[in-house]
Scaffold this active site. Structure first.
Site, PDB file in Angstrom:
ATOM      1  N   CYS A  12       0.848  -1.185   0.000  1.00 17.74           N
ATOM      2  CA  CYS A  12       0.000   0.000   0.000  1.00 17.74           C
ATOM      3  C   CYS A  12       0.887   1.239   0.000  1.00 17.74           C
ATOM      4  CB  CYS A  12      -0.914   0.008   1.230  1.00 17.74           C
ATOM      5  SG  CYS A  12      -0.014   0.116   2.804  1.00 17.74           S
ATOM      6  N   HIS A  70       3.301   1.643  11.725  1.00 23.03           N
ATOM      7  CA  HIS A  70       2.165   1.559  12.639  1.00 23.03           C
ATOM      8  C   HIS A  70       2.140   2.698  13.651  1.00 23.03           C
ATOM      9  CE1 HIS A  70       3.222  -2.637  11.431  1.00 23.03           C
ATOM     10  NE2 HIS A  70       1.942  -2.643  11.131  1.00 23.03           N
ATOM     11  N   GLU A 122      -0.283  -0.480  16.197  1.00 29.94           N
ATOM     12  CA  GLU A 122      -1.015   0.682  15.689  1.00 29.94           C
ATOM     13  C   GLU A 122      -2.024   1.172  16.714  1.00 29.94           C
ATOM     14  OE1 GLU A 122      -4.676   1.595  12.713  1.00 29.94           O
ATOM     15  OE2 GLU A 122      -3.153   0.238  11.902  1.00 29.94           O
ATOM     16  N   CYS A 186      -8.232   2.318   5.886  1.00 30.39           N
ATOM     17  CA  CYS A 186      -7.570   2.937   4.724  1.00 30.39           C
ATOM     18  C   CYS A 186      -8.140   2.391   3.417  1.00 30.39           C
ATOM     19  CB  CYS A 186      -6.057   2.754   4.797  1.00 30.39           C
ATOM     20  SG  CYS A 186      -5.444   1.172   4.231  1.00 30.39           S
ATOM     21  N   SER A 214       0.571 -10.199  10.407  1.00 35.05           N
ATOM     22  CA  SER A 214       0.003  -9.016   9.750  1.00 35.05           C
ATOM     23  C   SER A 214      -1.519  -9.025   9.848  1.00 35.05           C
ATOM     24  CB  SER A 214       0.426  -8.985   8.278  1.00 35.05           C
ATOM     25  OG  SER A 214      -0.359  -8.073   7.539  1.00 35.05           O
ATOM     26  N   SER A 215      -2.075  -7.992  10.462  1.00 37.13           N
ATOM     27  CA  SER A 215      -3.527  -7.908  10.632  1.00 37.13           C
ATOM     28  C   SER A 215      -4.257  -7.865   9.297  1.00 37.13           C
ATOM     29  CB  SER A 215      -3.882  -6.658  11.449  1.00 37.13           C
ATOM     30  OG  SER A 215      -5.275  -6.480  11.518  1.00 37.13           O
ATOM     31  N   ASN A 216      -3.788  -7.051   8.363  1.00 39.31           N
ATOM     32  CA  ASN A 216      -4.514  -6.917   7.097  1.00 39.31           C
ATOM     33  C   ASN A 216      -4.424  -8.190   6.261  1.00 39.31           C
ATOM     34  OD1 ASN A 216      -2.620  -6.427   4.533  1.00 39.31           O
ATOM     35  ND2 ASN A 216      -1.618  -5.484   6.280  1.00 39.31           N
TER      36      ASN A 216
END
Length: 274
Positions: A12, A70, A122, A186, A214-216
């Site tokens: 991203c 983050h 984050e 986002c 990784s959360s996403n």
């Protein structure tokens, strides 16, 4: 094996920006992992001698320090400024936004509700900008037994699922006298999730590439599993298993926002061999 990539996937804007900043600071120190991808962190170390340090007190005076994408808690930033003036802030602008919202809205007397993981770096950073204790929840059900004030402000961890965020927002609108809702998920996260959802409906098997922490990336896996039962989350091509692809003809591939193209390309080439 035919491979079809999601329409939107991988790095991203915030991660791409952070990587460029780190590459411009050889021999620098990142306060915590710059991004949630161990392979890319290792590349930065090997190619640019950018190393990770979790302990502020262990950082030598006047060191070149890079703040992770983050973000970090407000008090940690103040401590860091006393150690070195050489600070590069690689906090993603999409993360800076909820920090600013929490600071403003808590100062105006709103109860801050954060949809996210309280242990995620984050969220820890965002929480530190609240002048009152925020309420951090991971699901709508977590709100059922909570005491809510008349005035609440809702934000989200940037990588959360938009549908679940809307469920929480709808609940609060009915429950509270005044509810301010800030969609801090986002755009890249939303686009990647929608692309994964669409692709999972079309393929026999889905492979999601990204850091296990990784959360996403985990969100992409969970969304894909809703539409394609044969889903696998891997960090690189070495974790692929040819047995997964027996009887399959079309494989969908997507990747988390911290996954570099070189890792994705290796995965695709390996699958195409089957």
């Amino acid at each position: 094996m035919e491979v079809r990539l999601a329409k939107n996937y991988g790095f991203c804007f915030g991660v791409r920006r952070a990587i460029k900043l780190a590459e411009s600071k050889p021999n620098g120190i990142t306060l915590g992992p710059l991004i949630h991808n161990a392979k890319e962190i290792n590349r930065l170390k090997e190619d640019f001698n950018v190393v990770v340090n979790e302990d502020i007190q262990a950082i030598a005076p006047n060191s070149e320090v890079i703040i992770r994408t983050h973000g970090i808690p407000k008090e940690d930033l103040e401590s860091l400024k006393k150690i070195t003036p050489n600070i590069t802030n690689a906090t993603c602008p999409f993360v800076t936004k909820p920090q600013e919202i929490c600071e403003k809205m808590s100062g105006e007397g709103y109860q801050i509700i954060i949809f996210g993981d309280a242990n995620h770096p984050e969220v820890k950073g965002v929480m530190s900008y609240c002048s009152t204790n925020p309420l951090v929840i991971e699901s709508l059900s977590a709100l059922e037994n909570e005491t809510l004030l008349d005035k609440v402000a809702l934000i989200s961890q940037t990588t959360k699922n938009i549908e679940l965020f809307l469920e929480i927002a709808n609940f609060l609108i009915r429950k509270c006298t005044e509810c301010r809702i800030f969609n801090t998920i986002c755009n890249a996260t939303s686009d990647n999730q929608e692309s994964a959802r669409n692709l999972a409906k079309e393929v026999d098997i889905m492979v999601i590439v990204g850091g296990k922490n990784s959360s996403n990336t985990k969100q992409l896996y969970n969304i894909s599993r809703e539409y394609c039962l044969d889903c696998y989350l891997i960090e690189d091509y070495s974790e692929l298993n040819q047995k997964w692809f027996v009887g399959k003809s079309l494989c969908g591939v997507t990747a988390g926002a911290s996954t570099p193209n070189w890792i994705i390309e290796e995965v695709v080439k390996e699958i195409q061999k089957y």
